[in-house]
Design a protein around this motif. Structure first.
Motif, PDB file in Angstrom:
ATOM      1  N   ARG A 167      -5.917 -14.286  13.521  1.00 52.18           N
ATOM      2  CA  ARG A 167      -7.502 -14.912  13.803  1.00 52.18           C
ATOM      3  C   ARG A 167      -7.504 -13.487  12.838  1.00 52.18           C
ATOM      4  N   HIS A 168      -7.079 -12.680  12.138  1.00 51.35           N
ATOM      5  CA  HIS A 168      -7.846 -12.119  11.394  1.00 51.35           C
ATOM      6  C   HIS A 168      -7.712 -12.311   9.934  1.00 51.35           C
ATOM      7  N   VAL A 169      -7.767 -12.119   8.153  1.00 54.93           N
ATOM      8  CA  VAL A 169      -7.993 -12.544   7.240  1.00 54.93           C
ATOM      9  C   VAL A 169      -7.981 -11.363   6.677  1.00 54.93           C
ATOM     10  N   PHE A 170      -6.854 -11.081   5.029  1.00 52.13           N
ATOM     11  CA  PHE A 170      -6.891 -10.053   4.341  1.00 52.13           C
ATOM     12  C   PHE A 170      -7.462 -10.498   3.407  1.00 52.13           C
ATOM     13  N   ALA A 171      -7.457 -10.155   2.261  1.00 51.13           N
ATOM     14  CA  ALA A 171      -7.565 -10.324   0.906  1.00 51.13           C
ATOM     15  C   ALA A 171      -7.475  -9.083  -0.877  1.00 51.13           C
ATOM     16  N   VAL A 172      -7.246  -9.072  -1.256  1.00 49.33           N
ATOM     17  CA  VAL A 172      -6.863  -7.882  -2.061  1.00 49.33           C
ATOM     18  C   VAL A 172      -7.660  -8.469  -2.930  1.00 49.33           C
ATOM     19  N   LYS A 173      -8.221  -7.717  -4.437  1.00 47.19           N
ATOM     20  CA  LYS A 173      -8.744  -8.549  -5.675  1.00 47.19           C
ATOM     21  C   LYS A 173      -7.470  -7.515  -6.887  1.00 47.19           C
ATOM     22  N   SER A 174      -7.690  -6.637  -6.622  1.00 46.56           N
ATOM     23  CA  SER A 174      -6.014  -5.478  -7.685  1.00 46.56           C
ATOM     24  C   SER A 174      -5.100  -6.921  -7.601  1.00 46.56           C
ATOM     25  N   GLN A 175      -4.740  -6.506  -9.029  1.00 56.06           N
ATOM     26  CA  GLN A 175      -2.797  -7.017  -9.691  1.00 56.06           C
ATOM     27  C   GLN A 175      -2.069  -5.999  -9.825  1.00 56.06           C
ATOM     28  N   GLU A 176      -2.351  -4.597  -9.229  1.00 57.03           N
ATOM     29  CA  GLU A 176      -0.922  -3.835  -8.807  1.00 57.03           C
ATOM     30  C   GLU A 176      -0.143  -4.274  -7.418  1.00 57.03           C
ATOM     31  N   GLU A 177       0.775  -5.708  -8.083  1.00 54.82           N
ATOM     32  CA  GLU A 177       1.597  -6.352  -6.645  1.00 54.82           C
ATOM     33  C   GLU A 177       2.454  -6.134  -5.971  1.00 54.82           C
ATOM     34  N   LYS A 178       2.849  -4.210  -6.391  1.00 51.58           N
ATOM     35  CA  LYS A 178       3.926  -3.793  -5.061  1.00 51.58           C
ATOM     36  C   LYS A 178       3.048  -3.025  -4.622  1.00 51.58           C
ATOM     37  N   LYS A 179       1.664  -2.411  -5.050  1.00 46.84           N
ATOM     38  CA  LYS A 179       0.983  -1.237  -3.821  1.00 46.84           C
ATOM     39  C   LYS A 179       0.383  -2.490  -3.204  1.00 46.84           C
ATOM     40  N   TYR A 180       0.118  -3.520  -3.916  1.00 41.09           N
ATOM     41  CA  TYR A 180      -0.599  -4.122  -1.982  1.00 41.09           C
ATOM     42  C   TYR A 180       0.078  -5.336  -1.936  1.00 41.09           C
ATOM     43  N   GLU A 181       0.561  -5.421  -2.012  1.00 40.08           N
ATOM     44  CA  GLU A 181       1.975  -6.442  -0.947  1.00 40.08           C
ATOM     45  C   GLU A 181       1.872  -5.332   0.053  1.00 40.08           C
ATOM     46  N   ASN A 182       2.634  -4.417  -0.102  1.00 39.67           N
ATOM     47  CA  ASN A 182       2.633  -3.379   0.728  1.00 39.67           C
ATOM     48  C   ASN A 182       1.433  -3.051   1.727  1.00 39.67           C
ATOM     49  N   LEU A 183       0.265  -3.174   0.924  1.00 43.31           N
ATOM     50  CA  LEU A 183      -0.792  -3.111   1.839  1.00 43.31           C
ATOM     51  C   LEU A 183      -0.899  -4.685   2.830  1.00 43.31           C
ATOM     52  N   LEU A 184      -1.220  -5.003   2.281  1.00 44.74           N
ATOM     53  CA  LEU A 184      -0.951  -6.840   3.297  1.00 44.74           C
ATOM     54  C   LEU A 184      -0.058  -6.819   4.045  1.00 44.74           C
ATOM     55  N   LEU A 185       0.664  -6.365   3.849  1.00 46.61           N
ATOM     56  CA  LEU A 185       2.128  -6.358   4.791  1.00 46.61           C
ATOM     57  C   LEU A 185       1.674  -5.382   5.895  1.00 46.61           C
ATOM     58  N   GLU A 186       0.981  -4.201   5.178  1.00 42.24           N
ATOM     59  CA  GLU A 186       0.852  -3.104   6.532  1.00 42.24           C
ATOM     60  C   GLU A 186      -0.335  -4.100   7.660  1.00 42.24           C
ATOM     61  N   ALA A 187      -1.243  -4.657   6.910  1.00 48.01           N
ATOM     62  CA  ALA A 187      -3.006  -5.051   7.322  1.00 48.01           C
ATOM     63  C   ALA A 187      -2.310  -6.131   8.235  1.00 48.01           C
ATOM     64  N   SER A 188      -1.764  -6.749   8.272  1.00 46.65           N
ATOM     65  CA  SER A 188      -0.864  -8.250   9.448  1.00 46.65           C
ATOM     66  C   SER A 188       0.190  -7.707  10.116  1.00 46.65           C
ATOM     67  N   ARG A 189       0.711  -6.459  10.118  1.00 44.34           N
ATOM     68  CA  ARG A 189       1.811  -6.167  10.961  1.00 44.34           C
ATOM     69  C   ARG A 189       1.463  -6.731  12.235  1.00 44.34           C
ATOM     70  N   GLN A 190       2.288  -7.149  12.845  1.00 48.46           N
ATOM     71  CA  GLN A 190       1.718  -7.163  14.543  1.00 48.46           C
ATOM     72  C   GLN A 190       2.754  -5.538  15.566  1.00 48.46           C
ATOM     73  N   LEU A 191       1.953  -5.299  16.222  1.00 50.68           N
ATOM     74  CA  LEU A 191       2.200  -4.050  17.037  1.00 50.68           C
ATOM     75  C   LEU A 191       3.132  -4.729  18.046  1.00 50.68           C
TER      76      LEU A 191
END
Length: 303
Positions: free
Chosen positions: A279-303
């Motif tokens: 239902r939700h899509v998140f996208a980042v434009k940064s190339q700081e791969e590790k930091k934003y890999e963590n950010l996207l993982l957190e955004a998509s995390r199911q509680l």
């Protein structure tokens, strides 16, 4: 015959059933609670209580409107969302539980974008303001802007921002997506729950949904018109380390994620709703791969 709580609920349940109203008993109880100013459990504790003429008159008017499939939120003029109750009118889309999950995800990732907490958020197609107002309510240092093409919707959104206490940190603007935003205006988060119903699906919508504004529902031939337009311009209005967050329709998440990648966003993730639908899509434009890999993982995390 005296119309007691028990009798009026039994009659209304059958009436709503005959009219094809979903959840007839629940709807009858919600409307009666609004008239009597009580909790649903009070209806059972005091079921032999007779209704007075004024109460019967108001309840009847509500029942007649609901029998025509007018959404309860429009009848009562409000809808609970996150921690607050929002004013809604036929000029605004009714906030839904799956959108609460979108807000929840953004609240979790905001500190990853800016540790000091003063994130800047843009809500495109703000409607009642449920998304941007809830975000600012939950992120006390954040600031935001809500844009909408509907003047009537913006009036409602402004009222909600004032009632919920975030007016000083929230601006509203009439704009067709980004059209009226200055080019130098940058945001850390751009969020949108745009119209996403494909044209061919409009006729098959529930009668209740058809009462909501068409401009908040119809997403073009394939439902993706507004995603294409938003994604095409989003980078111009985002900080380098910005996050783009969408709510999407059924079977649209992978297509929207690909549109983001095709437009130059570096990575995407998706989150499912309560029904297991992406239902939700998140996208980042940064190339700081590790930091934003963590950010996207957190955004998509199911509680």
């Amino acid at each position: 015959m005296a119309w007691t709580i028990k009798k009026i609920l039994e009659w209304t349940k059958q009436y709503f059933t005959d009219k094809g109203v979903d959840n007839p008993r629940l709807d009858a109880e919600i409307l009666l609670c609004a008239v009597l100013g009580c909790r649903r459990i009070d209806l059972f504790l005091d079921q032999d209580r007779p209704l007075v003429e004024k109460e019967l008159g108001q309840y009847k008017s509500y029942v007649l409107r609901r029998a025509k499939h007018e959404p309860i939120a429009y009848i009562l003029g409000e809808k609970a969302f996150m921690n607050n109750t929002f004013k809604v009118t036929p000029a605004t889309l009714i906030p839904r539980p799956e959108t609460e999950l979108l807000v929840e995800s953004i609240v979790r990732v905001a500190p990853l974008l800016k540790s000091e907490g003063d994130v800047k958020i843009l809500d495109i197609g703000t409607g009642s303001g449920a998304i941007i107002v809830s975000l600012l309510d939950l992120l006390p240092e954040a600031k935001g802007v809500g844009v909408d093409i509907s003047v009537d919707a913006l009036i409602v959104a402004k009222e909600n921002a004032e009632r919920i206490g975030v007016k000083s940190r929230c601006g509203f603007m009439r704009s067709d997506l980004f059209s009226k935003l200055p080019l130098d205006k940058k945001f850390d988060i751009i969020v949108s729950n745009p119209p996403y119903i494909p044209e061919a699906d409009m006729a098959g919508l529930d009668e209740d949904v058809k009462k909501e504004p068409v401009t908040a529902l119809l997403g073009g031939e394939d439902g993706l018109d507004f995603y294409r337009r938003i994604i095409a311009e989003a980078s111009t209005h985002m900080e380098t380390n910005g996050l783009l967050a969408f709510e999407v329709g059924i079977n649209e998440a992978k297509q929207v994620a690909q549109l983001c990648l095709d437009a130059g966003f570096k990575a995407t993730s998706m989150r499912k709703d309560y029904a297991g639908i992406e239902r939700h899509v998140f996208a980042v434009k940064s190339q700081e791969e590790k930091k934003y890999e963590n950010l996207l993982l957190e955004a998509s995390r199911q509680l």
